[in-house]
Structure formats: structure tokens, C-alpha cells
Motif scaffolding. Structure first.
Motif, PDB file in Angstrom:
ATOM      1  N   PRO A  31      71.675  17.797  52.353  1.00 41.14           N
ATOM      2  CA  PRO A  31      71.289  18.686  53.942  1.00 41.14           C
ATOM      3  C   PRO A  31      72.542  18.335  54.806  1.00 41.14           C
ATOM      4  CG  PRO A  31      69.480  17.503  53.117  1.00 41.14           C
ATOM      5  CD  PRO A  31      70.504  17.036  52.042  1.00 41.14           C
ATOM      6  N   PRO A  32      72.612  19.082  55.716  1.00 42.92           N
ATOM      7  CA  PRO A  32      73.574  19.001  56.794  1.00 42.92           C
ATOM      8  C   PRO A  32      73.451  17.852  57.653  1.00 42.92           C
ATOM      9  CG  PRO A  32      72.815  21.114  56.959  1.00 42.92           C
ATOM     10  CD  PRO A  32      71.947  20.385  55.924  1.00 42.92           C
ATOM     11  N   GLY A  33      72.139  17.100  57.718  1.00 42.31           N
ATOM     12  CA  GLY A  33      71.857  15.854  58.552  1.00 42.31           C
ATOM     13  C   GLY A  33      71.980  14.624  57.800  1.00 42.31           C
ATOM     14  N   SER A  34      72.536  14.767  56.602  1.00 42.16           N
ATOM     15  CA  SER A  34      72.741  13.480  55.748  1.00 42.16           C
ATOM     16  C   SER A  34      73.549  12.600  56.358  1.00 42.16           C
ATOM     17  CB  SER A  34      73.276  13.950  54.080  1.00 42.16           C
ATOM     18  OG  SER A  34      72.073  15.017  53.554  1.00 42.16           O
ATOM     19  N   SER A  35      73.427  11.492  56.288  1.00 44.65           N
ATOM     20  CA  SER A  35      74.274  10.311  56.421  1.00 44.65           C
ATOM     21  C   SER A  35      75.500  10.083  55.860  1.00 44.65           C
ATOM     22  CB  SER A  35      73.575   8.889  56.859  1.00 44.65           C
ATOM     23  OG  SER A  35      73.053   8.523  55.653  1.00 44.65           O
ATOM     24  N   SER A  36      76.484   9.432  56.392  1.00 41.02           N
ATOM     25  CA  SER A  36      77.510   8.896  55.653  1.00 41.02           C
ATOM     26  C   SER A  36      77.271   8.296  54.300  1.00 41.02           C
ATOM     27  CB  SER A  36      78.589   8.330  56.426  1.00 41.02           C
ATOM     28  OG  SER A  36      79.741   7.978  55.788  1.00 41.02           O
ATOM     29  N   ASP A  37      76.472   7.156  54.454  1.00 37.97           N
ATOM     30  CA  ASP A  37      75.907   6.246  53.358  1.00 37.97           C
ATOM     31  C   ASP A  37      75.313   7.331  52.279  1.00 37.97           C
ATOM     32  OD1 ASP A  37      77.218   4.305  54.684  1.00 37.97           O
ATOM     33  OD2 ASP A  37      74.947   3.824  55.453  1.00 37.97           O
ATOM     34  N   GLU A  38      74.393   8.161  52.643  1.00 38.04           N
ATOM     35  CA  GLU A  38      73.663   9.116  51.691  1.00 38.04           C
ATOM     36  C   GLU A  38      74.589  10.122  50.988  1.00 38.04           C
ATOM     37  OE1 GLU A  38      69.419   9.869  53.728  1.00 38.04           O
ATOM     38  OE2 GLU A  38      71.074  11.089  54.318  1.00 38.04           O
ATOM     39  N   ILE A  39      75.675  10.470  51.394  1.00 37.52           N
ATOM     40  CA  ILE A  39      76.696  11.216  50.971  1.00 37.52           C
ATOM     41  C   ILE A  39      77.562  10.545  49.855  1.00 37.52           C
ATOM     42  CG2 ILE A  39      78.642  12.765  51.176  1.00 37.52           C
ATOM     43  CD1 ILE A  39      77.355  13.830  53.844  1.00 37.52           C
ATOM     44  N   THR A  40      78.204   9.196  50.352  1.00 41.78           N
ATOM     45  CA  THR A  40      78.881   8.555  49.511  1.00 41.78           C
ATOM     46  C   THR A  40      78.139   8.036  48.218  1.00 41.78           C
ATOM     47  OG1 THR A  40      79.951   7.480  51.411  1.00 41.78           O
ATOM     48  CG2 THR A  40      79.990   6.267  49.592  1.00 41.78           C
ATOM     49  N   GLU A  41      76.858   7.809  48.433  1.00 44.20           N
ATOM     50  CA  GLU A  41      76.078   7.581  47.191  1.00 44.20           C
ATOM     51  C   GLU A  41      75.802   8.772  46.376  1.00 44.20           C
ATOM     52  OE1 GLU A  41      71.580   5.652  46.132  1.00 44.20           O
ATOM     53  OE2 GLU A  41      72.005   6.061  48.369  1.00 44.20           O
ATOM     54  N   ALA A  42      75.741   9.873  46.817  1.00 47.64           N
ATOM     55  CA  ALA A  42      75.598  11.129  45.925  1.00 47.64           C
ATOM     56  C   ALA A  42      76.500  11.691  45.311  1.00 47.64           C
ATOM     57  CB  ALA A  42      74.576  12.000  46.909  1.00 47.64           C
ATOM     58  N   TRP A  43      77.808  11.498  46.333  1.00 51.27           N
ATOM     59  CA  TRP A  43      78.978  12.453  45.722  1.00 51.27           C
ATOM     60  C   TRP A  43      80.055  11.333  45.526  1.00 51.27           C
ATOM     61  CZ3 TRP A  43      79.540  16.518  50.161  1.00 51.27           C
ATOM     62  CH2 TRP A  43      78.596  17.655  50.056  1.00 51.27           C
ATOM     63  N   ASN A  44      80.732  11.683  44.385  1.00 55.48           N
ATOM     64  CA  ASN A  44      81.942  10.434  43.911  1.00 55.48           C
ATOM     65  C   ASN A  44      83.095  11.118  44.390  1.00 55.48           C
ATOM     66  OD1 ASN A  44      84.174   9.399  42.302  1.00 55.48           O
ATOM     67  ND2 ASN A  44      82.375   8.365  41.532  1.00 55.48           N
ATOM     68  N   ARG A  45      83.766  10.407  45.630  1.00 60.52           N
ATOM     69  CA  ARG A  45      84.932  10.937  46.118  1.00 60.52           C
ATOM     70  C   ARG A  45      86.106  11.270  44.986  1.00 60.52           C
ATOM     71  NH1 ARG A  45      86.001  10.933  51.485  1.00 60.52           N
ATOM     72  NH2 ARG A  45      84.734   9.184  51.883  1.00 60.52           N
ATOM     73  N   SER A  46      86.201  10.310  44.402  1.00 57.72           N
ATOM     74  CA  SER A  46      87.376  10.333  43.248  1.00 57.72           C
ATOM     75  C   SER A  46      87.119  11.604  42.164  1.00 57.72           C
ATOM     76  CB  SER A  46      87.454   9.326  42.370  1.00 57.72           C
ATOM     77  OG  SER A  46      87.674   8.276  43.214  1.00 57.72           O
ATOM     78  N   ASP A  47      85.608  11.963  42.273  1.00 58.40           N
ATOM     79  CA  ASP A  47      85.512  13.248  41.260  1.00 58.40           C
ATOM     80  C   ASP A  47      85.785  14.444  42.029  1.00 58.40           C
ATOM     81  OD1 ASP A  47      84.918  11.569  38.969  1.00 58.40           O
ATOM     82  OD2 ASP A  47      82.546  11.840  39.677  1.00 58.40           O
ATOM     83  N   ILE A  48      85.695  14.420  43.173  1.00 57.71           N
ATOM     84  CA  ILE A  48      85.837  15.691  44.025  1.00 57.71           C
ATOM     85  C   ILE A  48      87.320  16.087  44.255  1.00 57.71           C
ATOM     86  CG2 ILE A  48      85.512  16.882  46.374  1.00 57.71           C
ATOM     87  CD1 ILE A  48      83.117  15.335  46.738  1.00 57.71           C
ATOM     88  N   GLN A  49      87.925  14.938  44.589  1.00 59.46           N
ATOM     89  CA  GLN A  49      89.458  14.832  44.560  1.00 59.46           C
ATOM     90  C   GLN A  49      89.991  15.356  43.559  1.00 59.46           C
ATOM     91  OE1 GLN A  49      91.592  11.390  45.939  1.00 59.46           O
ATOM     92  NE2 GLN A  49      90.133  11.081  47.664  1.00 59.46           N
TER      93      GLN A  49
END
Length: 712
Positions: free
Chosen positions: A125-143
Motif C-alpha cells: 500500500p502507498p502508506g507502507s513504511s520503509s521497514d515494511e517495504i524492505t522486508e517485502a521487496w528485495n532491492r537486489s532482485d529489483i535492480q
């Protein structure tokens, strides 16, 4: 075999390119002036990659400008499918909404001739915190996924659109930082953070990056400029494309209400960022391609300056076609030596080759119509492909049809061959591979894939005695793969009450008949089985099973198997929790939806509300008026009866307003009433839509609380 190996090799390389979505696009509206667009495409050699958080965030006017104003090849990619976003049609479960949004995005972008790609990350959701997004999304995979897409299409320009659910959302910041890192990593030759060799990603330097933002040094693209042939602006073309977003029909206009969307241009390199000018194509051209480049420029100038003369004079037209064939022969020879080409040279040659083919087909008046008997296939299923008409061929030529998908396990006419003589209205028997990746039903199989469905590439090859009258025409046949029989549970989570409905859908995708019984069976929760019978392909039925509830524990959740015959085909979640309301209350609901989760929830709580679909309620007949979620985002004339609403409250009535879009709510006349009369007006400022759809006990307890006698 009439076709030569060089042509087969070039066609195989063309199959690897992003499919051109010209069918059902605005290019069809160009009619006889499509030649203008083909020449612009040939002279441009510009490739644009656009990235957005979710469907609907893209700037369709800007994409139309690059595609039709600059002749660019455009691909638009989305980080998520918008699974749990807000719909302007009917509330839907996340997977169903994801499938709808993907299809709408595909149609909208196909209209402006853009390719479409989905990263299909889990929705946040748009209001998700930075910690929530970091836990759900792997930055290396997105890159890595962004680098793979860049490596595939090799863009000159990358555009990053803002998140319109929230301009400063953490999920957009996460996408921005991941994109920036991906562009940096793929653009440097050697580094400790360069791409691992096992991923097979070659270095590529994106020339310019545009980021939608309200930062200083804004750029405003000329989207209000009129297209010289269509006689309407690129912004208007984008507006036409936005109409395909049925689930965003009220939200899309508000996203464009502030006029031109501003951008900042940044160069993401080792030295940092800075404002740069827009350069169409500033890649250095190698000497070995100089003749091709000069020939392409001469050809485009000739067609543009003499288009009327060419169509009127057969000699001149033949001369241009001969020149096109000569240039294509030279380009084909370069493509055949792919081992010595750089990434940019290969992309440039393939774009030239594709644009020249499209221009030649336009000059020759080539058009192909076809039919396919089965748009949804199962593994090893027979279907019939038939070319019903073809124009642009010569009587002295030979026309063949080429099926490159044979290399992927397809069979044509019970043969391993790929090339056949082609006759109009003579069907080809095509058998699908033994192993396929299912794409249908879409909400079950397709929403985690990078594309919508699959395409079957087919090439029509005409060899005339004169090479200038020869052509190759590509058809991308849209298909879906499905299991032979599919079971869909449309109400995956239900409330534990007697005779609660469980909605299912059964579909037969094979030509075989099938008959059996679908039932729910467990120790405490059961449903009497229902028999179904299908006699052939394409038959489907939506039905309901009525639950029989035994002795359940309070505040408990049960996972119950669903069977067809003796085989389990799915699991149902049944939730049990106590609720109690004042059933004597006369409740009216003002809702924009024909099927509202709020109304369903009230029924389950024992209240039968009066329903007013976007009209003023009969205030005198109710004790409580509830304005459904996002009611004020839809057309609602009832707000004009504000005096009647005030009178209703003064006489003891209660007004409850569920979650509304803030932009709309802040301009609503009701805002002041809630500030002044908090004891009579109740505003619930959080969305219940998804919770009600999923039978969240907190949502039901909330409804029970606000409708209990103690509130009044």
C-alpha cells in the motif's frame, strides 16, 4: 526450401525483439497517412523505457509524444499489478483486481503502440513504511530485473513516473533508488558492484533519465502539440488511451487535472546528477555502418518529400522499393555477422530492419487477415490457423508461411517443418507443446508473469520475381494456455453462519466431456455436493454451495477442503467470531457499487439496508445513513440535498461516512458538518474495502459497534 538461411536467421533475431503492438492501436487511424509514421520510426532509432509503481501511474500523453511525435520504440513497465488498489467499478479481491489492471494497462498501452512489461512484485500500500517495504521487496532482485529489462530493449531514455497514490510514498522512493542503482551498475565497465557474469547482462549506458517530480529545473514536454496527421494533441491521444482503465475511470481524470506533468532530467553517472538537454540519439556511429546510415537518411528524405509523387507514378514507387530492398540486403548482411557487433549496433540494425519492413509493407499495401479457432489452448491441443485474406502479393510470386515456434515444441500439419507454402482459406493444423506455462484463468496463473498471456509469432513471406515486390509480414497471435479443467473459488474467506454461500466457477478448456460432483467436506463444516456436466470445450458455470455449520469454537478460523469427486481442488477459510447489532435500526446505504461489500456485511449482521446507488436517500425512512467507501469520488447528486441531511441529524438521525479519497473529501460540503457535529456525524477515515471482502472480524466488529444501541 525457397527461403534462404540468411532470411531465416534475421527472422529469428526479429522474434527476440519486443512485439510491436500495432494491431488495435491508434496507428490504424492513420489510414493512408501511416507512411508518415513509418518514415518517422525509420529516422528515429530512439528507444524509451518507462517505469511506474503500478498501472495507471504512467503518463500516457508523454508516452504518446515519444511514440508518435518522436518515432520512438516504447516499452512501459510496472513494479506491481495494483493488486489491492482502489477500483472505480466493483470491489474485487486483490488477485482479480490485479488481473483486471494488467489487462487494462495492456489495452491502454497497446492503443499508443507501447510494449508492456510487469515486474509483478507483491503489492504494498502507498502508506507502507520503509521497514515494511524492505522486508517485502528485495532491492537486489529489483535492480537485477531492471538491468535485465534494460539489457533486453537497450533504451536511450528511461522515464520514472511518480506514485499517484502518494507523491512521497516509500514504495516510490524504493523504486527510484533501485532504478538509479541499476542504471549505475549496468552503465559502468568494471566495478566491485558490476553485474555478475552468470546473469549474462552486457554493459549498456542509458543516455538520459527523466523523473517525474516537482523539483526545480522542471522540464515540460510538448504534449499539447498537435500530431501532424491525427490533428489532435499527444495529450488528447493519451486521454483516449486512459479510457481503457475502466477501474480508474474517476481517478484518471484527477491525475491529469493539473495540466502538464513536470519532469526533471538527470544523468545517473559517476559524477552525479545534472540537468541535460534532450538529444534524440547521441550514440557514436561506427564507420562500418556509415553507408547504411546515409542510405536510411536518403530514403526517409525521398519518401517524405515525394510521397504524393511516389503514389502517383509507378516508376518512382518501384525505384523507392528497389532502394528499400538494397538497404535491407546490406542490413541483413551486417546482422548475419552478429558476433562482431556491439549492443548498440545490433539494436540499431534490428530497428532499421523492422522499420524498413513496415515501410515496405505500407508502400506495397500489404494487409493480412486471419482466424484462430481456439484462443485458449491446453497442452498438446489441436487448433486451426487460417489466413482468410492477403493483399500486396504479386501473381508471379511465391508466398510461404514460417512458424518459428516449432523450435519451442509446436507442431504444424503433423510435421517438424517450420516453412510451408501458403494458400488463402486453407487451414493449418497447429498442435501446442506438451509442456506449457498456464496463463488462464488470469487471476490464478497470469498475474506473476512479465507479460499478458502469450503470443505465437508467424511470418508471411512473399518472394516475387522482382525483389522490390517481396515482403515479410509478422503476425503475433495472442493466446492463453489453460489446464484442461479449472476450478476457481470466488469467495476464499467466508463468515461462519448457516447457509453461508460459497461461490465457485468451473470451466472446461478441453474438447473432452466431464461430469462429477463438487462438495465441501470436513468434521464441522460441510456443503451438499452439486453435480456438473460439460460436454465440450469452452463451457463454464458459476454456482454456489451452502454451508452447513456444526459446533465451532468461538473466535476461531477453519481451513476446509473442497473436493471434486475424491480429489481436493482447493481450500476454504471459514472464520467464526461473535457480533451483535440492533436489528431494529433502519439503515440506508448510499453506494456507487451494484455489489458492495458493505451491504453484504450488513446482511450477514442481520440488517437489510435500503440501498441508494448514487442518489439521495429517503431520509425520513431511516435511522442511520451510511455513505459507502469513496462515494464522493463518483458522481453523486445527493450532496445537493445538504439541508435535508442537516434536518435528518437534527431529528435524531446518524450519518456515518466510510473512507473517502482525501482530495475529494477535503472539498466536500460535508467536511464542515463533521467538524461541527461530531456527536451526530461519524467519519471513518480508514478503508474497509479489502477487510470486508476478506471477512475480517475487526471490520465486522466495527460495524456491529457503530450500529449498536449504545452509539445512539
Amino acid at each position: 526450401m525457397y527461403i534462404n538461411r540468411l532470411t531465416i536467421g534475421v527472422i529469428s533475431l526479429l522474434c527476440c525483439m519486443v512485439p510491436v503492438l500495432s494491431a488495435s492501436s491508434i496507428i490504424e487511424q492513420l489510414n493512408h497517412s501511416v507512411r508518415y509514421q513509418r518514415v518517422l520510426d525509420l529516422s528515429s532509432n530512439l528507444v524509451v523505457l518507462a517505469i511506474a509503481v503500478e498501472p495507471g501511474d504512467e503518463d500516457l500523453g508523454l508516452l504518446s509524444y515519444f511514440r508518435f511525435g518522436r518515432g520512438a520504440r516504447v516499452v512501459t513497465s510496472f513494479l506491481t499489478n495494483g493488486d489491492s488498489g482502489i477500483s472505480d467499478t466493483e470491489p474485487e479481491l486483490p488477485a482479480h483486481l490485479a488481473a483486471r489492471r494488467r489487462t487494462e494497462a495492456y489495452k491502454a498501452l497497446r492503443y499508443i503502440d507501447s510494449g508492456v512489461h510487469f515486474f509483478a512484485m507483491d503489492y504494498m500500500p502507498p502508506g507502507s513504511s520503509s521497514d515494511e517495504i524492505t522486508e517485502a521487496w528485495n532491492r537486489s532482485d529489483i535492480q537485477l530485473n531492471i538491468m535485465k529489462l534494460i539489457n533486453r530493449i537497450k533504451p536511450d531514455i528511461v522515464i520514472l513516473f511518480s506514485d499517484h497514490e502518494s507523491q512521497i510514498s516509500q514504495r516510490w522512493k524504493y523504486l527510484y533508488e533501485s532504478t538509479r542503482a541499476a542504471l549505475y551498475r549496468i552503465g559502468i565497465p568494471d566495478s566491485v558492484i558490476a553485474i555478475p557474469s552468470e546473469h549474462g547482462i552486457a554493459r549498456w549506458n542509458v543516455r538520459h533519465t527523466f523523473i517525474e517530480s516537482d523539483l526545480p529545473n522542471q522540464l515540460h514536454f510538448p504534449v499539447y502539440t498537435l500530431h501532424p496527421v491525427l490533428s489532435r494533441s499527444y495529450s488528447a491521444i493519451g486521454g483516449e488511451a486512459s479510457l481503457f482503465y475502466k477501474s480508474l475511470k474517476h481517478q484518471m481524470p484527477r491525475r491529469y487535472q493539473n495540466g502538464i506533468r513536470p519532469y526533471t532530467s538527470m544523468e545517473l553517472d559517476v559524477t552525479g546528477s545534472g540537468i541535460v538537454d534532450i538529444v534524440p540519439n547521441d550514440h557514436p556511429l561506427p564507420p562500418r555502418l556509415e553507408w547504411c546510415n546515409t542510405a536510411v537518411k536518403l530514403l526517409t528524405d525521398t519518401v517524405i518529400q515525394n510521397s504524393r509523387y511516389i503514389t502517383a507514378d509507378q516508376k518512382s514507387e518501384t525505384s523507392v522499393l528497389s532502394f528499400v530492398a538494397t538497404v535491407m540486403d546490406s542490413i541483413n548482411l551486417h546482422i548475419a555477422n552478429a558476433g562482431i557487433l556491439t549492443g548498440y549496433e545490433r539494436r540499431l540494425l534490428l530497428n532499421w530492419r523492422l522499420s524498413l519492413e513496415e515501410l515496405r509493407n505500407e508502400l506495397l499495401g500489404v494487409s493480412v487477415q486471419y482466424t484462430l479457432t481456439d484462443p485458449i489452448l491446453t497442452p498438446r491441443q489441436l487448433t486451426y490457423f487460417t489466413v482468410t485474406s492477403i493483399s500486396g502479393t504479386t501473381e508471379d510470386g511465391i508466398t510461404e508461411i514460417f512458424f518459428p515456434a516449432v523450435d519451442d515444441g509446436w507442431f504444424v500439419n503433423e510435421s517438424p517443418d517450420k516453412l510451408f507454402s501458403m494458400d488463402v482459406n486453407v487451414p493449418f493444423r497447429i498442435v501446442s507443446p506438451p509442456t506449457v506455462e498456464y496463463t488462464f484463468p488470469r487471476h490464478q496463473f497470469d498475474i506473476k508473469r512479465p507479460e499478458i498471456g502469450v503470443t505465437l509469432p508467424i511470418f508471411i513471406i512473399h518472394r516475387a520475381k522482382s525483389r522490390e515486390n517481396s515482403f515479410t509480414y509478422r503476425i503475433d497471435v495472442p493466446l492463453d494456455f489453460a489446464p484442461r479443467f479449472s476450478f476457481e473459488l470466488l469467495t476464499p474467506v467466508v463468515y461462519a453462519r448457516q447457509s453461508e454461500w460459497v461461490i465457485i466457477r468451473l470451466s472446461n478448456h478441453s474438447r473432452d466431456g466431464v461430469s462429477d460432483i463438487v462438495r465441501i467436506s470436513s468434521e464441522d463444516i460441510n456443503a451438499v455436493g452439486k453435480r456438473f456436466a460439460f460436454t465440450g470445450k469452452g463451457q463454464a458455470v458459476t454456482d454456489t454451495l451452502a454451508l452447513e455449520i456444526g459446533q465451532l469454537n468461538p473466535d476461531s478460523t477453519y481451513i476446509v477442503p473442497i473436493f471434486i469427486g475424491t480429489e481436493p481442488v482447493g481450500e476454504l477459510i471459514v472464520r467464526n467470531f461473535p457480533t451483535k447489532v440492533d436489528s431494529s435500526l433502519r439503515v440506508g446505504v448510499v453506494t456507487p457499487f451494484t455489489t458492495s461489500p458493505l451491504i453484504q456485511a450488513l446482511h450477514r449482521l442481520g440488517i437489510s439496508p435500503g440501498v441508494y446507488q448514487a442518489v439521495a436517500p429517503a431520509y425520513d425512512e431511516h435511522d442511520v445513513i451510511i455513505f459507502d467507501e469513496r462515494m464522493f469520488s463518483h458522481k453523486y447528486d445527493g450532496i445537493l440535498f445538504i439541508d435535508h441531511l442537516i434536518r435528518f441529524v437534527h431529528l435524531g438521525g446518524k450519518v456515518i461516512v466510510l473512507f473517502q479519497d482525501r482530495l475529494v473529501w477535503n472539498s466536500s460540503p460535508l467536511t464542515g458538518l463533521f467538524d461541527e457535529r461530531e456527536d451526530k456525524f461519524i467519519y471513518i477515515d480508514f478503508p474497509l474495502q479489502t477487510r470486508l471482502l476478506e471477512i475480517d472480524d475487526d471490520a465486522y466488529r466495527f460495524l456491529a459497534r457503530i450500529l449498536s444501541p449504545t452509539v445512539f
